[in-house]
Design an enzyme around this catalytic site. Structure first.
Site, mmCIF file in Angstrom:
data_model
loop_
_atom_site.group_PDB
_atom_site.id
_atom_site.type_symbol
_atom_site.label_atom_id
_atom_site.label_comp_id
_atom_site.label_asym_id
_atom_site.label_seq_id
_atom_site.Cartn_x
_atom_site.Cartn_y
_atom_site.Cartn_z
ATOM 1 N N SER B 279 0.817 -1.209 0.000
ATOM 2 C CA SER B 279 0.000 0.000 0.000
ATOM 3 C C SER B 279 0.855 1.265 0.000
ATOM 4 C CB SER B 279 -0.865 0.006 1.255
ATOM 5 O OG SER B 279 -0.015 0.032 2.391
ATOM 6 N N SER B 283 -0.232 4.588 2.045
ATOM 7 C CA SER B 283 -0.148 4.426 3.496
ATOM 8 C C SER B 283 0.962 5.317 4.054
ATOM 9 C CB SER B 283 0.097 2.967 3.849
ATOM 10 O OG SER B 283 1.276 2.498 3.229
ATOM 11 N N ALA B 293 3.647 -2.515 10.456
ATOM 12 C CA ALA B 293 3.595 -2.846 9.040
ATOM 13 C C ALA B 293 4.815 -3.660 8.601
ATOM 14 C CB ALA B 293 3.517 -1.567 8.226
ATOM 15 N N TYR B 529 -0.648 -15.087 2.423
ATOM 16 C CA TYR B 529 -1.810 -14.300 2.027
ATOM 17 C C TYR B 529 -2.866 -15.210 1.433
ATOM 18 C CZ TYR B 529 -1.175 -9.226 2.183
ATOM 19 O OH TYR B 529 -1.106 -7.930 2.580
#
Lengths: 658, 609
Positions: B279, B283, B293, B529
């Protein structure tokens, strides 16, 4: 209460019309597990020997014993060699051909529910499959493989007792048809356990073949389901619990024999004639068996049970997150109770789909008929009555409705003419086979009579699960001091607890069982149950009498054993001498007429009773140097005896026979 | 370790080399004397104050350049053109302006979707559709006097009431707006934040820090039960690099800066942070700190907790920060770890000192195709061992090398690993060869640079794909976990299967997309993921179905030894599992910190606990 069950198809019918050879050589391409990575038997062994699990245990054993890891590895390899199957399609085909011939001679039909087969086929593709057949005969696993071969389904790998391996060539042939052999006891042997469990898990995880074993651990000699053994079930559930497979399908299979091949063999064994060692020559001697008619077999493949859904909300799988999964651990309490409950559930699923033949009803009736000859019409009338009760209770009864009842009865009696004589249309009181010679001594006569009784009992036992809960309630009403609901429940609870080694009664389900029994008996108009009381109705008398009499031999058996322990047992009573001593005591009681039921001579009942008394703490085991002695808590045993026989059984009897 | 004066040479190459040896020092134990010789004279090593902050910044009115109800820039999106071919609009990305004929077929065959069945998004709600703000007048008055800009405009408020969870975007597309902040403030520096927090405490106003708005944990949702004024503290205007310290290779940065700005500005000076979450375009640094993160290059540069040297946060109790910039301290539990992952429940992160590195000299993409996922995972493990070996065995310049992603294509069992090598040319080529050799052992085939680069690029546009799906009855989401190596294959299989099964049980008419990839590798495990999407035609409440399936999938993840989250955070979406994740005592610890730092629950977004 009518349960929806599948229809049957006779697989022998086709065999009687076309070539057995062509059948045995047919194209065999079973569907396999979707996640299967195919591998050869040799590769399988390597996977097992190189697994982290086994490595861990090998190192552990090596440290504990001081042996070199290589040597322990060798041992493991040898264990695996002794254990592993070597399935070969050619052997399977040979068996298919031979079994065709044998089955056609022995049996009228082998009926299989094809919908169950279809469900199984689906299940095999989706997830690894465990087959759990009931175990009543040596035939069971040959029969299973035969059926699966017939339907072009993946052949199972079967856990077999080591004793089969003693049968030289046959042992090897069984191995080549998918059997693997495990020692009967290896409690403390870590390495053996590790090799064994890893072997089973590797087959299962990779979906190489369905794994088949007998939940009951051994053949039931009494046709009652045995208390399930948890060892193998623990092993096969482990890959799911540890997330190594998404799910496992467990398929209970109910195999019902109209006439069991080992019928009198079992009875003799229960009476103390030791079982012949499995040997190839013994098997051939059994050829005599080939000339007889054993009726039909029904094999019902039950609904596949997903282990995942069984475990849902019962086991927290996170418990395996904190230690490496290859380190062996005792199952935690929740896993243990989950596996135990699952085992009972599966055994009950087997029981539920057992097909009952009319003879089962006749045997139940004949065993209760002690003092007068029955004419066949009366017997037919009683059988029809019992048939209807059975159906109301949801039994899986195969009564041919299109045949006149009298024919059904006479053909059943005919098939079992070894157990019951018919003279001039009258069936004599109690079962009486040709083995009863008037010239023999009283004890021998008694034992001969017992062989027949126990054989008959094994048929009655097939229906026990149908009646068990209502029968316990009926008996509870008798031993209870009043009709007060709570008191009846207490008695019910007492009996259920007392007999939980004898029958399949799920642990912790007393309330459900009680309610189930109440429900059935109220629904069928036998009982009226108010807030406070449990009352029998007038028309319920016949049913109650039948149910109570069904339980009587068990009650009396346990009671006599208690009596024996209080009155006769010496200080030196050991585990080993218990059975012969009890048997001697019982024979005396029977001969003197103080005991009614010859059935109590069954060593199965005696062992179960001892197990129950040990469980309840009424008898204690003390391990000595070379033997285990039994210490009797007389006060407790005495009170159990009293409770079991609260109302004199004699009295019951007259009440119902008038 | 006295510094060795190099006589004032201005030769850039030499300086660059010295920088590299300094980095080598960061990474290696000093094994010989050679590594430390290159420190510079004061002139070049001093801090560069106020490095340019001009150029592209995020405007206060974000909706001018960003979608209010979808991912990313207004001008960039996937759409099917008149010929029915997929194209990507705008000029910002490599993919922009390109036509992708294969996408339609993939889209239709994967989801059973059809271009005929559209589900267009509704228009931006007008201000009457948004609840009027609950205003604490005294607070507003005091705030006015500080001169800090703020807004009560409905669009501004709606924009800051959500992250990018499926249910949030779905609701926006349907024009549904729930509780939104009552006002938005834009502090422009640390002191502004101090004032805002003071006023909030004084007037009992609820503050919700807002960085890039890319949350996928319902962290930005306003608690519907909150009756106080909710003020969204938008840090986007705090976006300067305050100084760069080349001697210590650190940069001091305002926490509102977004990833791509940070990299761009550092690159101007020849540096980078190497922190590249998917992102990173949107972000913010403060958001990274608040959620713990992780970036795709973390194997070389580290995750955010490894990258920060110093954090400054404004809390209701005052400012929390350490007194020095020492690289490591033994001073009790690291207070940074109360801040990292606090998800806006304790205060606003205002300034961060971060490690920086010289930009890599050479970059090369690569990819490997494996016959199946199992082999690919085994290879990744081995490659990881290689990295460790290289670092342990040679005291040389840092080699930048990492796996960016790893994707499993289920039906064909085929799987692809995409690779990115960074470092000096010689080393990169050497490493590349080693990796391909290892891959070959696992049956992997080199599949070219192009595939690798494409895979890398896709990372940034993949989020745009979901918006396309939502135009045609397809909803989906990705979620992540971390798991020990020995569990990777098991968790992938079981979670994918669980998703498929749950969809079936809940009446989803079409087979769902249920796939996964390994995105990060660690010595002790990996980050996995999961991608899950389905065609919801025929369902009356698709979002509810979606949420039930995701919930079941998370249960399955936990049952298979996976964590509650690797880097997305807990927010409100995953709160219910916190207790079992960190234990009752752990929860108590966290609660007691919250109780001390923020007894009035000023930071009342109700995340985490």
């Amino acid at each position: 209460m009518l349960k929806k069950r599948d229809d049957f198809e006779d697989i022998l019918e086709e065999r009687r019309n076309c070539s057995d050879l062509r059948y045995a050589l047919k194209c065999y391409t079973p569907v396999v597990y979707k996640g299967l990575t195919p591998c050869k038997a040799g590769v399988l062994k390597n996977m097992v020997l190189q697994s982290d699990q086994l490595h861990y245990v090998i190192n552990q054993v090596s440290k504990e014993t001081g042996k070199a890891p290589e040597d322990v590895q060798e041992e493991a390899s040898a264990i695996l060699e002794e254990m592993a199957h070597r399935m070969q399609l050619s052997t399977v085909r040979f068996f298919a051909f031979t079994l065709c011939k044998v089955f056609k001679t022995l049996f009228r039909s082998i009926c299989v529910n094809e919908e169950g087969i279809q469900r199984l086929q689906q299940a095999i593709q989706e997830h690894p499959v465990v087959l759990l057949p009931s175990h009543r005969s040596y035939m069971d696993f040959l029969l299973m493989s035969y059926i699966l071969f017939t339907y072009d389904l993946a052949l199972p790998v079967i856990a077999a007792g080591m004793d089969f391996m003693g049968m030289k060539i046959v042992g090897e042939m069984l191995r080549m048809s998918g059997a693997f052999f495990i020692r009967r006891s290896f409690g403390g042997d870590k390495l053996y356990w590790a090799v064994f469990s890893e072997y089973v898990k590797t087959i299962l995880k990779n979906g190489l073949a369905p794994v088949e074993f007998f939940l009951e651990g051994t053949r039931s000699r009494t046709a009652k389901s045995l208390t399930p053994k948890l060892g193998l079930l623990n092993i096969v559930m482990d890959p799911f619990l540890k997330g190594e497979v998404f799910d496992i399908n467990v398929v209970p299979v109910s195999i019902s024999y109209e006439r069991i091949l080992e019928e009198t063999l079992y009875a003799r064994e229960l009476l103390g004639v030791p079982k012949p060692k499995e040997s190839t020559s013994g098997l051939f001697k059994a050829r005599r068996v080939l000339s007889e008619d054993y009726g039909s077999i029904h094999v019902y493949f039950g609904q596949p049970v997903s282990v995942r859904s069984l475990a849902e909300g019962r086991v927290n799988r996170c418990q395996f997150n904190l230690t490496p999964r290859h380190i062996p651990k005792r199952p935690s309490d929740d896993v243990h109770s989950f596996v135990n409950a699952a085992a009972y559930r599966l055994v009950r699923a087997q029981e539920e789909n057992m097909v009952l033949k009319p003879w089962v009803l006749l045997a139940s009736l004949l065993l209760q008929n002690h003092h007068q000859d029955l004419d066949q019409d009366r017997l037919t009338e009683e059988a029809l009555w019992l048939r209807d009760v059975c159906r109301q209770y949801g039994a899986f009864l195969h009564w041919p409705d299109h045949v006149p009842p009298s024919e059904v009865v006479s053909s059943s009696l005919d098939l079992h003419r070894g157990l019951v004589r018919i003279s001039e249309g009258r069936v004599p009181a109690g079962p009486s086979g040709p083995g009863v010679h008037p010239g023999a001594g009283p004890e021998e006569q008694l034992l001969n009579q017992a062989v027949v009784v126990l054989s008959c009992a094994s048929y009655r036992n097939q229906a026990l699960h149908v009646f068990l809960r209502p029968a316990l309630l009926a008996s509870a009403m008798h031993i209870a001091t009043s009709s007060n609901k709570q008191e009846v429940f207490n008695s019910f609870s007492f009996l259920r607890n007392m007999f939980s080694n004898e029958f399949i009664l799920c642990p912790g389900a007393t309330m459900q069982d009680f309610e189930e029994a109440c429900f059935l008996l109220v629904k069928t108009g036998v009982l009226q149950i108010t807030e406070q009381e449990v009352l029998s109705t007038h028309r319920g008398h016949r049913t109650l009498a039948f149910l109570t009499r069904m339980m009587d031999p068990f009650l009396q058996g346990y009671q006599v054993i208690c009596m024996f322990l209080c009155e006769e047992a010496s200080e030196a009573l050991t585990e080993k001498t218990f059975i012969p001593a009890v048997r001697g005591f019982m024979v005396k009681q029977l001969l003197s007429g103080r005991l009614r039921y010859t059935e109590v001579l069954s060593s199965d009942l005696q062992k179960n009773a001892l197990a129950a008394l040990l469980r309840l703490g009424a008898v204690l085991k003390t391990k000595g140097a070379d033997q285990t002695t039994l210490k009797v808590n007389r006060v407790m045993v005495n009170s159990l005896e009293d409770t079991l026989g609260k109302k004199p059984l004699q009295h019951l009897w007259f009440e119902f026979s008038s | 370790m006295a510094s060795n004066s190099s006589g004032g040479s201005s030769d850039r190459q030499r300086i660059a080399q010295q920088r590299l040896s300094i980095i080598a020092g960061h990474l290696q134990r000093p094994e010989d004397g050679e590594w430390a010789i290159g420190a510079e004279e004061c002139k070049a090593q001093g801090s560069k104050p106020n490095v340019s902050s001009k150029g592209r910044t995020v405007p206060r009115r974000r909706q001018e350049i960003m979608k209010w109800n979808g991912w990313g820039y207004v001008d960039s999106k996937f759409q099917f053109n008149k010929k029915g071919q997929a194209e990507f609009t705008g000029k910002r990305y490599r993919l922009s302006g390109m036509v992708m004929p294969a996408l339609k077929e993939w889209f239709e065959s994967t989801f059973g979707a059809s271009l005929q069945h559209k589900t267009p998004a509704s228009a931006i709600p007008n201000s009457s559709a948004v609840q009027p703000p609950i205003l604490n007048e005294a607070f507003v008055e005091d705030l006015k006097s500080t001169g800090i800009p703020f807004s009560q405009d409905a669009e501004d408020r709606v924009f800051r009431a959500h992250g990018h969870c499926l249910h949030e975007i779905f609701a926006l597309r349907e024009g549904k707006v729930g509780r939104v902040p009552d006002m938005v403030v834009w502090p422009s520096n640390h002191n502004d934040v101090v004032k805002i927090v003071e006023l909030a405490c004084k007037h009992n106003v609820c503050l919700i820090p807002y960085g890039g708005g890319t949350s996928v944990s319902s962290a930005l949702e306003c608690p519907p039960e909150e009756t106080r004024t909710i003020v969204s503290v938008d840090t986007s205007q705090m976006n300067r690099i305050l100084w760069i310290d080349e001697k210590n290779l650190t940069a001091h940065v305002e926490a509102g800066i977004v990833g791509q700005e940070l990299e761009r500005l550092l690159n101007e000076s020849g540096y980078c942070t190497g922190h590249e979450p998917d992102s990173m375009e949107f972000s913010s640094l403060g958001g990274w700190v608040a959620t713990r993160a992780s970036g795709m290059k973390k194997n070389i540069y580290g995750n955010i907790e490894d990258l920060v040297v110093h954090i400054r946060m404004v809390t209701p109790q005052g400012v929390i920060e350490k007194s020095c910039q020492g690289p490591r301290m033994s001073t009790g539990p690291d207070i940074h770890h109360f801040i990292l992952g606090s998800e806006g429940t304790l205060g606003v992160v205002t300034e961060v000192t971060m490690k920086i590195r010289p930009m890599p000299e050479y970059q090369k993409y690569g990819s490997v195709v494996f016959p199946n996922f199992e082999q690919g995972v085994a290879c990744l493990r081995e490659v990881l061992t290689l990295i460790t070996n290289v670092f342990a065995g040679h005291a040389l310049k840092p080699q930048k090398f990492y796996i960016t992603k790893f994707k499993g294509f289920d039906p064909n069992r085929l799987c692809v690993a995409t690779l990115l090598f960074e470092g000096d040319r010689e080393r990169v080529l050497q490493h590349e060869k080693q990796v391909y050799d290892i891959a070959a052992k696992f049956g992997g085939l080199a599949a070219g640079e192009d595939n690798g680069q494409r895979g890398y690029m896709l990372t940034f546009v993949i989020a745009y794909l979901r918006d396309l799906g939502m135009d045609y009855y397809v909803i989906g989401e990705s979620f992540e976990t971390s798991v020990p190596w020995d569990r990777v294959l098991d968790i992938c299989r079981n979670v994918k299967e669980r998703i498929i099964r749950e969809c079936k049980e809940r009446g989803v008419q079409f087979p769902p997309l249920s796939t996964c990839r390994v995105t990060q590798t660690y010595d002790a495990g990996a980050c996995v993921y999961f991608y899950f999407a389905f065609n919801y035609r025929g369902l009356s409440d698709p979002v509810h179905v979606y949420e039930q399936v995701e919930h079941a999938a998370r249960d399955e993840i936990l049952a298979n030894g996976g964590s509650l989250s690797h880097h997305h955070g807990v927010g409100k979406l995953r709160k219910e599992w916190m207790r079992e994740t960190v234990s009752r005592v752990g929860m108590g610890m966290l609660k007691s910190v919250k109780d001390y730092v923020d007894p009035g629950n000023i930071f009342g977004n109700r995340n985490l606990l």
